[in-house]
Scaffold this motif. Structure first.
Motif, PDB file in Angstrom:
ATOM      1  N   SER A   9       0.835  -1.207   0.000  1.00 36.61           N
ATOM      2  CA  SER A   9       0.000   0.000   0.000  1.00 36.61           C
ATOM      3  C   SER A   9       0.865   1.250   0.000  1.00 36.61           C
ATOM      4  N   ASN A  15      -5.916  -0.109   5.404  1.00 36.90           N
ATOM      5  CA  ASN A  15      -6.739  -1.327   5.373  1.00 36.90           C
ATOM      6  C   ASN A  15      -5.926  -2.575   5.015  1.00 36.90           C
ATOM      7  N   THR A  16      -4.967  -2.433   4.120  1.00 41.02           N
ATOM      8  CA  THR A  16      -4.125  -3.589   3.762  1.00 41.02           C
ATOM      9  C   THR A  16      -3.348  -4.050   4.985  1.00 41.02           C
ATOM     10  N   THR A  87      -6.412  -2.285  -3.843  1.00 38.47           N
ATOM     11  CA  THR A  87      -6.810  -2.307  -5.252  1.00 38.47           C
ATOM     12  C   THR A  87      -6.690  -0.890  -5.798  1.00 38.47           C
ATOM     13  N   PHE A  89      -7.223   0.986  -9.380  1.00 40.42           N
ATOM     14  CA  PHE A  89      -7.727   0.826 -10.756  1.00 40.42           C
ATOM     15  C   PHE A  89      -7.788  -0.649 -11.163  1.00 40.42           C
ATOM     16  N   ARG A 127     -14.561  -1.154  -3.430  1.00 44.51           N
ATOM     17  CA  ARG A 127     -15.791  -1.620  -4.062  1.00 44.51           C
ATOM     18  C   ARG A 127     -15.568  -2.675  -5.147  1.00 44.51           C
ATOM     19  N   ALA A 128     -14.663  -2.434  -6.102  1.00 45.14           N
ATOM     20  CA  ALA A 128     -14.537  -3.369  -7.231  1.00 45.14           C
ATOM     21  C   ALA A 128     -13.093  -3.505  -7.688  1.00 45.14           C
TER      22      ALA A 128
HETATM   23  C1  LIG Z   1      -5.074   5.380  -6.876  1.00 46.88           C
HETATM   24  C2  LIG Z   1      -6.192   4.608  -6.236  1.00 46.88           C
HETATM   25  C3  LIG Z   1      -6.957   3.761  -7.006  1.00 46.88           C
HETATM   26  C4  LIG Z   1      -8.007   3.020  -6.446  1.00 46.88           C
HETATM   27  N1  LIG Z   1      -8.723   2.171  -7.240  1.00 46.88           N
HETATM   28  C5  LIG Z   1      -9.717   1.434  -6.696  1.00 46.88           C
HETATM   29  C6  LIG Z   1     -10.447   0.508  -7.497  1.00 46.88           C
HETATM   30  O1  LIG Z   1     -10.191   0.286  -8.669  1.00 46.88           O
HETATM   31  N2  LIG Z   1     -11.469  -0.163  -6.895  1.00 46.88           N
HETATM   32  C7  LIG Z   1     -11.812   0.032  -5.586  1.00 46.88           C
HETATM   33  O2  LIG Z   1     -12.753  -0.587  -5.125  1.00 46.88           O
HETATM   34  N3  LIG Z   1     -11.093   0.852  -4.807  1.00 46.88           N
HETATM   35  C8  LIG Z   1     -10.062   1.557  -5.325  1.00 46.88           C
HETATM   36  N4  LIG Z   1      -9.304   2.389  -4.514  1.00 46.88           N
HETATM   37  C9  LIG Z   1      -9.581   2.400  -3.049  1.00 46.88           C
HETATM   38  C10 LIG Z   1      -8.639   1.486  -2.245  1.00 46.88           C
HETATM   39  O3  LIG Z   1      -8.439   0.230  -2.865  1.00 46.88           O
HETATM   40  C11 LIG Z   1      -9.206   1.227  -0.843  1.00 46.88           C
HETATM   41  O4  LIG Z   1      -9.535   2.445  -0.206  1.00 46.88           O
HETATM   42  C12 LIG Z   1      -8.256   0.419   0.034  1.00 46.88           C
HETATM   43  O5  LIG Z   1      -8.931   0.085   1.230  1.00 46.88           O
HETATM   44  C13 LIG Z   1      -6.994   1.207   0.379  1.00 46.88           C
HETATM   45  O6  LIG Z   1      -6.116   0.385   1.134  1.00 46.88           O
HETATM   46  P1  LIG Z   1      -5.029   1.044   2.155  1.00 46.88           P
HETATM   47  O7  LIG Z   1      -5.831   1.631   3.289  1.00 46.88           O
HETATM   48  O8  LIG Z   1      -4.154  -0.079   2.552  1.00 46.88           O
HETATM   49  O9  LIG Z   1      -4.314   2.110   1.397  1.00 46.88           O
HETATM   50  C14 LIG Z   1      -8.281   3.142  -5.058  1.00 46.88           C
HETATM   51  C15 LIG Z   1      -7.488   4.012  -4.273  1.00 46.88           C
HETATM   52  C16 LIG Z   1      -6.457   4.729  -4.846  1.00 46.88           C
HETATM   53  C17 LIG Z   1      -5.597   5.622  -3.973  1.00 46.88           C
END
Ligand SMILES: Cc1cc2nc3c(=O)[nH]c(=O)nc-3n(C[C@H](O)[C@H](O)[C@H](O)COP(=O)(O)O)c2cc1C
Length: 192
Positions: A9, A15-16, A87, A89, A127-128
């Motif tokens: 992350s 969250n990870t 996730t 994109f 979400r996806a």
């Molecule tokens: C650049 C970027 C792209 C993301 N793309 C997606 C995505 O394609 N689908 C989705 O559901 N969330 C997407 N997210 C949200 C993150 O996956 C989500 O908030 C996740 O819990 C973040 O993990 P972290 O707290 O370890 O950073 C994106 C976030 C960022 C910053």
């Protein structure tokens, strides 16, 4: 026995990180040592396709100015590994992809350095797209001849945008705990 977790992350303690923590907790209950490396804020470049790893065969990447060789040394030493990513994109973070490409090439260039080690992916998602990110990491495990334990669902935690949101995903947390149990079980079987 030791399991190394690498958190791809871009942000610390998100969250990870929470999801990885649940998997590692179960491993520790089984007496397995754990270590976590976080890529947040660290320099890790993509592969530059120089193919020097196939010439040098020294268990290292020829690019020495970032975190990769330190990660690689720990991956080689560990008995198992967890690769975690949010996730982005619908795929893994760029830091995780850089690690996969470079560590994967060095492992293959040096006689399959990760062969028979258990490996598990952990994905945070709002979400996806988590399945695509999950697949990306599993492709790395499978082509490096690693062994992949399963859980009671695919290894993802669904949350929102904020750090900590994933704690509300009870099924996701349960999936991480079962994954930890299964990974511990598998590690011991491999060692027997
Ligand atoms: C650049 C970027 C792209 C993301 N793309 C997606 C995505 O394609 N689908 C989705 O559901 N969330 C997407 N997210 C949200 C993150 O996956 C989500 O908030 C996740 O819990 C973040 O993990 P972290 O707290 O370890 O950073 C994106 C976030 C960022 C910053």
């Amino acid at each position: 026995m030791k399991v190394l977790a690498i958190n791809g992350s871009a942000r610390k303690d998100g969250n990870t990180s929470i999801l990885i923590h649940y998997v590692l907790g179960e491993l520790r209950k089984q007496g397995i040592d754990t270590e976590t490396l976080t890529l947040a804020g660290k320099k890790i470049h993509g592969c530059r396709a120089c193919y020097k790893c196939f010439e040098n065969k020294d268990n290292r990447c020829s690019m020495n100015d970032d975190l990769l060789n330190e990660c690689l040394g720990k991956m080689i030493e560990a008995d198992g590994m967890i690769l975690g990513s949010p996730t982005y994109f619908t795929d893994v973070s760029p830091e995780m992809k850089a690690l996969i490409d470079r560590a994967g090439f060095v492992a293959r260039a040096n006689g399959d350095l990760f062969k028979h080690k258990p490996g598990a992916a952990v994905i945070a998602v709002r979400r996806a797209g988590s399945i695509h990110a999950f697949d990306t990491i599993n492709h790395f495990f499978l082509i490096t001849q690693m062994v992949v334990p399963g859980s009671c669902y695919w290894n993802m935690g669904i949350g929102g945008r904020e750090k900590g949101d994933v704690e509300k995903d009870e099924e996701g947390i349960r999936t991480m705990k079962v994954l930890g149990e299964n990974m511990g079980w598998l590690l011991k079987k491999i060692r027997d």
